[in-house]
Design an enzyme around this catalytic site. Structure first.
Site, PDB file in Angstrom:
ATOM      1  N   LYS A 196      38.335  39.101  35.251  1.00 33.77           N
ATOM      2  CA  LYS A 196      38.714  38.349  36.569  1.00 33.77           C
ATOM      3  C   LYS A 196      37.211  37.999  36.950  1.00 33.77           C
ATOM      4  CE  LYS A 196      39.929  39.756  41.362  1.00 33.77           C
ATOM      5  NZ  LYS A 196      40.485  40.462  42.098  1.00 33.77           N
ATOM      6  N   LYS A 254      42.057  35.816  34.948  1.00 40.07           N
ATOM      7  CA  LYS A 254      42.029  35.307  36.312  1.00 40.07           C
ATOM      8  C   LYS A 254      41.003  34.603  36.635  1.00 40.07           C
ATOM      9  CE  LYS A 254      43.120  36.698  41.091  1.00 40.07           C
ATOM     10  NZ  LYS A 254      43.378  37.650  41.934  1.00 40.07           N
TER      11      LYS A 254
END
Length: 329
Positions: A196, A254
């Site tokens: 992320k 992400k």
């Protein structure tokens, strides 16, 4: 070899293109993010995410049933917590009668076969908007992971199938896995936000949950001390492999489009399902451009989703899920 080999022979009509197509999008590819708020008969459009909404529990029930009828079989729950319930330790996150816990039960009661994943992080519950406990200008790692483990157990008790830690604290997957095992939740899965990045694409999401970091003294102004540097590539493999070793069942990259090289690297390196989150900023950009008439909304949407799957995604968390399924069905 020209003209014996002519690649265009396999492109000359829709039938042949469909026959030899390598990548297909289906309803089974999608994980649908859902935002939940307190109240009754509430369906609030998120200003920076046109045509996407926050739902109260009564309307969440209807939404979940509609998704199931469309062939969408998995949701990822997020909650917007009232300011008066926020503090620095995420106390409300552990409330067995909290909004997340009630949302899980609502989904399972409405549609028992729907796969329920839950966001595990402190930022919706934090008075500082951070994914961890703040002290002396830092985000505390180990203290935060202990709270996240308790959150995960609480979600499992409410009926969650898979918990999804999105915090990027070191070692949190092992802490969560051990806590779930100790409480007997051996079948509860973990989808880790393994890679992320500290991206600028999260703005509309933070509007949706009112979870942006606050700008006050002794509080980090952003999340760069725990989310990954967008300039780094090899580090994503390291993070992901560590999460798998600690017990992650699914790993996630992400955001999506700007990180498709990372998706392919991870897909080639691991043997667990790889999820990709097509985030709020990616959604909002296309909506805005389509509203201006600058892009063909549906064509670009499907092209983006195809690119994500082609890069190696087994699961796509996307705000476009319903729109895409209506088209491909």
């Amino acid at each position: 070899m020209f003209p014996l080999i002519r690649n265009r022979r396999l492109r000359q009509n829709e039938a042949i293109r469909r026959l030899v197509r390598e990548t297909y999008i289906t309803p089974n590819d999608f994980l649908v993010p859902l935002f939940v708020v307190e109240g009754k008969n509430v369906k609030e459009e998120i200003t920076s995410m046109p045509n996407y909404y926050r739902f109260s529990l009564d309307l969440l029930e209807k939404e979940v049933k509609d998704l199931w009828q469309m062939g969408l079989c998995a949701v990822l729950l997020f909650v917007k917590v009232p300011d008066n319930l926020k503090d620095n330790k995420g106390t409300e996150a552990l409330n067995p009668k909290g909004l997340m816990q009630r949302a899980i039960k609502t989904v399972k009661n409405a549609c028992p076969d729907m796969l329920v994943m839950t966001d595990v992080a402190l930022d919706p519950y934090s008075c500082y908007g951070h994914d961890g406990i703040v002290a002396e200008g830092k985000i505390l790692n180990d203290e935060t992971t202990e709270v996240l483990a308790e959150m995960s157990v609480s979600h499992a008790q409410a009926g969650a199938d898979i918990v999804a830690p999105s915090d990027m604290m070191d070692g949190r997957i092992l802490t969560l896995r051990e806590a779930l095992e100790d409480e007997g939740y051996t079948d509860t899965g973990i989808m880790s936000y393994s890679a992320k990045y500290a991206s600028a694409f999260y703005g509309p999401f933070r509007d949706a949950l009112d979870s942006a970091p606050v700008a006050i003294k002794d509080v980090p102004k952003d999340k760069q001390t725990y989310q990954m540097d967008p300039a780094n590539r090899r580090e994503a493999i390291k993070e992901t492999e560590m999460d798998i070793d600690e017990g992650a069942d699914i790993v996630m990259v992400k955001p999506g489009l700007c990180y498709l090289d990372i998706v392919r690297d991870i897909k080639d390196a691991v043997e667990v399902p790889v999820a990709v989150y097509q985030v709020s900023g990616e959604y909002a950009m296309l909506k805005a451009a389509a509203e201006k008439g600058w892009l063909n909304h549906d064509a670009v949407m499907l092209e983006q989703l195809t690119a994500i799957k082609r890069a190696g995604a087994d699961i796509i968390a996307s705000y476009f899920a319903k729109d895409a399924v209506k088209l491909i069905s």
